[in-house]
Design a protein around this motif. Structure first.
Motif, PDB file in Angstrom:
ATOM      1  N   ASP A 224       0.886  -1.173   0.000  1.00 31.51           N
ATOM      2  CA  ASP A 224       0.000   0.000   0.000  1.00 31.51           C
ATOM      3  C   ASP A 224       0.913   1.208   0.000  1.00 31.51           C
ATOM      4  OD1 ASP A 224      -1.089   2.343   1.086  1.00 31.51           O
ATOM      5  OD2 ASP A 224      -1.652   1.416   2.978  1.00 31.51           O
ATOM      6  N   THR A 225       0.861   2.005  -1.052  1.00 30.22           N
ATOM      7  CA  THR A 225       1.705   3.205  -1.019  1.00 30.22           C
ATOM      8  C   THR A 225       0.849   4.459  -1.060  1.00 30.22           C
ATOM      9  OG1 THR A 225       2.165   3.990  -3.275  1.00 30.22           O
ATOM     10  CG2 THR A 225       3.215   1.901  -2.607  1.00 30.22           C
ATOM     11  N   GLY A 226       1.364   5.531  -0.470  1.00 27.98           N
ATOM     12  CA  GLY A 226       0.622   6.788  -0.438  1.00 27.98           C
ATOM     13  C   GLY A 226       1.539   7.973  -0.675  1.00 27.98           C
ATOM     14  N   LEU A 227       1.175   8.764  -1.680  1.00 29.06           N
ATOM     15  CA  LEU A 227       1.959   9.964  -2.007  1.00 29.06           C
ATOM     16  C   LEU A 227       1.015  11.166  -1.940  1.00 29.06           C
ATOM     17  CD1 LEU A 227       4.315  10.248  -5.109  1.00 29.06           C
ATOM     18  CD2 LEU A 227       2.668  12.016  -4.618  1.00 29.06           C
ATOM     19  N   GLY A 228       1.311  12.105  -1.065  1.00 30.03           N
ATOM     20  CA  GLY A 228       0.436  13.274  -0.889  1.00 30.03           C
ATOM     21  C   GLY A 228       0.614  14.248  -2.046  1.00 30.03           C
ATOM     22  N   LEU A 229      -0.473  14.453  -2.790  1.00 31.58           N
ATOM     23  CA  LEU A 229      -0.361  15.242  -4.023  1.00 31.58           C
ATOM     24  C   LEU A 229      -0.058  16.717  -3.770  1.00 31.58           C
ATOM     25  CD1 LEU A 229      -0.602  15.364  -7.090  1.00 31.58           C
ATOM     26  CD2 LEU A 229      -3.052  15.682  -6.832  1.00 31.58           C
ATOM     27  N   GLU A 230      -0.724  17.316  -2.787  1.00 34.04           N
ATOM     28  CA  GLU A 230      -0.525  18.753  -2.539  1.00 34.04           C
ATOM     29  C   GLU A 230       0.919  19.043  -2.150  1.00 34.04           C
ATOM     30  OE1 GLU A 230      -2.979  16.940  -1.635  1.00 34.04           O
ATOM     31  OE2 GLU A 230      -4.807  17.948  -2.279  1.00 34.04           O
ATOM     32  N   ARG A 231       1.477  18.161  -1.351  1.00 34.02           N
ATOM     33  CA  ARG A 231       2.844  18.365  -0.871  1.00 34.02           C
ATOM     34  C   ARG A 231       3.847  18.217  -2.020  1.00 34.02           C
ATOM     35  NH1 ARG A 231       4.523  14.883   4.224  1.00 34.02           N
ATOM     36  NH2 ARG A 231       2.937  16.121   5.271  1.00 34.02           N
ATOM     37  N   MET A 232       3.615  17.183  -2.846  1.00 34.17           N
ATOM     38  CA  MET A 232       4.525  16.968  -3.973  1.00 34.17           C
ATOM     39  C   MET A 232       4.457  18.153  -4.934  1.00 34.17           C
ATOM     40  SD  MET A 232       6.795  15.096  -5.233  1.00 34.17           S
ATOM     41  CE  MET A 232       6.844  13.347  -4.901  1.00 34.17           C
ATOM     42  N   THR A 233       3.244  18.659  -5.153  1.00 31.53           N
ATOM     43  CA  THR A 233       3.076  19.811  -6.047  1.00 31.53           C
ATOM     44  C   THR A 233       3.901  20.991  -5.527  1.00 31.53           C
ATOM     45  OG1 THR A 233       0.838  19.047  -6.447  1.00 31.53           O
ATOM     46  CG2 THR A 233       1.326  21.283  -7.143  1.00 31.53           C
ATOM     47  N   MET A 234       3.784  21.231  -4.228  1.00 30.23           N
ATOM     48  CA  MET A 234       4.513  22.347  -3.610  1.00 30.23           C
ATOM     49  C   MET A 234       6.029  22.179  -3.809  1.00 30.23           C
ATOM     50  SD  MET A 234       4.653  22.755   0.490  1.00 30.23           S
ATOM     51  CE  MET A 234       6.018  21.703   0.970  1.00 30.23           C
ATOM     52  N   LEU A 235       6.527  20.972  -3.570  1.00 30.53           N
ATOM     53  CA  LEU A 235       7.978  20.762  -3.664  1.00 30.53           C
ATOM     54  C   LEU A 235       8.475  20.924  -5.099  1.00 30.53           C
ATOM     55  CD1 LEU A 235       8.320  17.735  -1.256  1.00 30.53           C
ATOM     56  CD2 LEU A 235       9.211  20.038  -0.865  1.00 30.53           C
TER      57      LEU A 235
END
Ligand code: SER
Length: 584
Positions: A224-235
């Motif tokens: 199960d993997t999870g990548l936070g989209l808002e955070r990645m966008t910011m970075l």
């Protein structure tokens, strides 16, 4: 890169690697009254992690809308969000560590073009329940992460579970190095200083945590993997906060233009709470005084107060909703279909709250002056209670205001007062209920007990998803609504009827105990957990057969019920069936 492009790249990448793309489930979990909102991508997939076959196969990828409410009060700083999107890829007994880590590494470095030297990773260091995760570390080394950027931590950092029990396992987390100076010579990914930002979490889910705290192995090994989209966008955009990305920036800009002060925390609170409220309402949530309805109410009230604090005319709200919906429509097109409904709900709630807010703030200021004159710096429990009871001013808002004025609140004593008050009104309600019933005949009490037997029997025959959705009793019949995706077959109905009648014949004693909601949950009692935290509830137990939270009253022994007969089974609403039954 815009958020939508990151999402598309992600789904395409995993599709190319044999995954089927599945749509986000609703923010409001179906048929699960015990959880308020979907908090992680795994939530809608739990049955499949436990071994049920997923119709789309063993490799899935998704973009899941999530809402986490524990951090509501933190929103306003530069990173906390309640609503966010989690991108995920899933192996349901298919690939495991090696392939998962290689795909993550390739996606980060080749698709998002993150330089490998900006990535650090953490792995589970091992304990009595599970061994050190050397395999993950080895996979990272093979992929291209050197030893000095591989860290090992314990369960607090590198073990993932939703809540207290259920599927879980060690995880490996990826961190992005923002390039900031380390805060000390010991600065590492686990440090909170902001140099390292967690970007992705791969959970190797092969364990199940039992209610007694022990671990068993699951039927299959999952990822199960999870990548936070808002955070990645910011970075990827080199921004300091998610509020500077296209997901929030247009709303933040209007707020800045229209406000008469430069309170950035308030601007973030309004932008964030507006966005999450829109998403909750879009998925069918409505403000109320319990559970998820209360969370929505809290978000909308806090948003209203901060709009006010910014000196923004509340007539602007409609325009702000439009701008916020504009930032959401590309990713969640259905917000456009629901636009007028969303607006109505928000505006109505704001209007309702305005008077409370004005009066409450005035009373708060009086109380504040009072204690200042006395040279004190703590607001008493009685004042908080009075604000709540007389003016409807929410206690969490009193606490927030007090923080802003640098005074404390005696919240422990308030909790006590609040509970005493609830207990009194509950007793008064019970009294009313008993009075009402006495005017009818004993049948309603019998039907009440029969309803508990029916509820349990349905769960035995149809499964645990068949939870209560509604109940209505007259002296002639009971009517019971419950979750079930399809029609109940005549054979199943017969079985349910048989089980109920068997319990009646067993002469089971019906007993009642009072306990806190938490104790009731622990004891395994069924029920819609609509009561507030800490409140006492009654739990009715029928022999060894059923245990349910309920106000009562009930018969003393099932032998009083006679014979149970189902008269009708029909649809009530989508996913909800209705049974009418009588006692002969
Ligand atoms: N379940 C994990 C999380 O929520 C990975 O998706 O972080």
């Amino acid at each position: 890169m815009k958020a939508i492009e990151i999402r598309n790249k992600y789904l395409n990448f995993f599709e190319r690697h044999g995954h089927k793309v599945i749509k986000s489930a609703s923010l409001i979990p179906e048929n699960d009254p015990s959880v308020l909102f979907t908090t992680a991508g795994m939530h809608p997939l739990v049955p499949y992690l436990l071994g049920e076959k997923h119709p789309e196969g063993t490799r899935l990828t998704d973009y899941q809308k999530c809402l986490r409410t524990v951090d509501i009060d933190e929103v306003g700083d530069n990173r906390h969000l309640t609503f966010f999107e989690m991108l995920g890829n899933w192996s349901l007994g298919d690939y495991f560590r090696e392939e998962s880590i290689q795909m993550s590494y390739d996606f980060l470095t080749q698709e998002l073009n993150i330089p490998a030297e900006k990535i650090s990773v953490t792995c589970f260091k091992g304990d009595k329940d599970a061994p050190k995760d050397e395999t993950s570390a080895e996979c990272w080394r093979k992929a291209g992460i050197p030893d000095e950027r591989i860290y090992f931590y314990g369960k607090d950092d590198n073990w993932w579970i939703a809540g207290e029990e259920g599927p879980c396992g060690p995880d490996t987390e990826m961190f992005y190095d923002t390039g900031k100076e380390p805060c000390s010579k010991d600065c590492q990914p686990s440090c909170d200083c902001g140099k390292y930002v967690e970007i992705w979490n791969n959970v190797f889910m092969e364990y199940f945590k039992n209610p007694d705290g022990t671990y068993s192995k699951l039927k299959q090994k999952n990822v199960d993997t999870g990548l936070g989209l808002e955070r990645m966008t910011m970075l990827l955009q080199g921004k300091e906060t998610p509020f500077d990305t296209e997901l929030f920036e247009p709303v933040m800009k209007v707020l800045k233009e229209k406000s008469n002060n430069d309170n950035i925390d308030s601007r973030r609170i309004v932008a964030e709470h507006l966005r999450s409220s829109i998403m909750i309402i879009n998925d069918g949530g409505r403000p109320s005084n319990v559970d998820r309805g209360y969370i929505l109410r809290r978000l909308l009230r806090r948003m209203t107060r901060h709009l006010n604090k910014l000196g923004i005319d509340l007539k602007e709200l409609e325009n702000l909703i439009d701008v916020s919906i504009d930032t959401l429509k590309e990713m969640y097109p259905d917000v456009l279909d629901n636009k007028s409904k969303i607006k109505n709900v928000i505006i109505e709630e704001k209007n309702k709250f305005m008077k409370t807010l004005k009066n409450g703030e005035k009373e708060f200021e009086k109380a504040l002056n009072n204690i200042k004159q006395k040279g004190e710096d703590i607001i008493s429990a009685e004042v908080v209670f009075n604000l709540y009871e007389t003016y409807g001013f929410p206690p969490e808002m009193t606490v927030e205001l007090a923080n802003e004025y640098n005074v404390k609140v005696n919240i422990e004593d308030f909790d006590k007062l609040f509970r005493e008050h609830q207990e009194k009104s509950r007793m008064a309600n019970d009294q009313k209920f008993k009075g009402g019933l006495a005017e009818q005949n004993e049948m309603t009490i019998k039907y009440h007990t029969a309803t508990h037997l029916l509820h349990k029997a349905l769960q035995i025959v149809l499964g645990e998803h068949a939870v209560q959705k509604g109940s209505n009793i007259t002296s002639e019949r009971l009517r019971f609504d419950f979750a079930n995706p399809q029609k109940v077959t005549p054979e199943e109905l017969q079985e349910v009827e048989k089980i109920v009648n068997e319990q009646i014949k067993r002469n089971l004693e019906v007993t009642c105990e009072e306990m806190t909601l938490e104790e009731a949950k622990k004891s395994g009692a069924m029920g819609l957990f609509e009561n507030k935290y800490g409140e006492k509830v009654k739990v009715y137990t029928i022999g060894d057969f059923s245990k349910e939270i309920c106000g009562g009253p009930h018969v003393k022994n099932t032998s009083e019920l006679g014979t149970f007969k189902i008269k009708k089974e029909e649809a009530s609403s989508a996913g909800v069936r209705r049974i009418k039954a009588v006692l002969l």
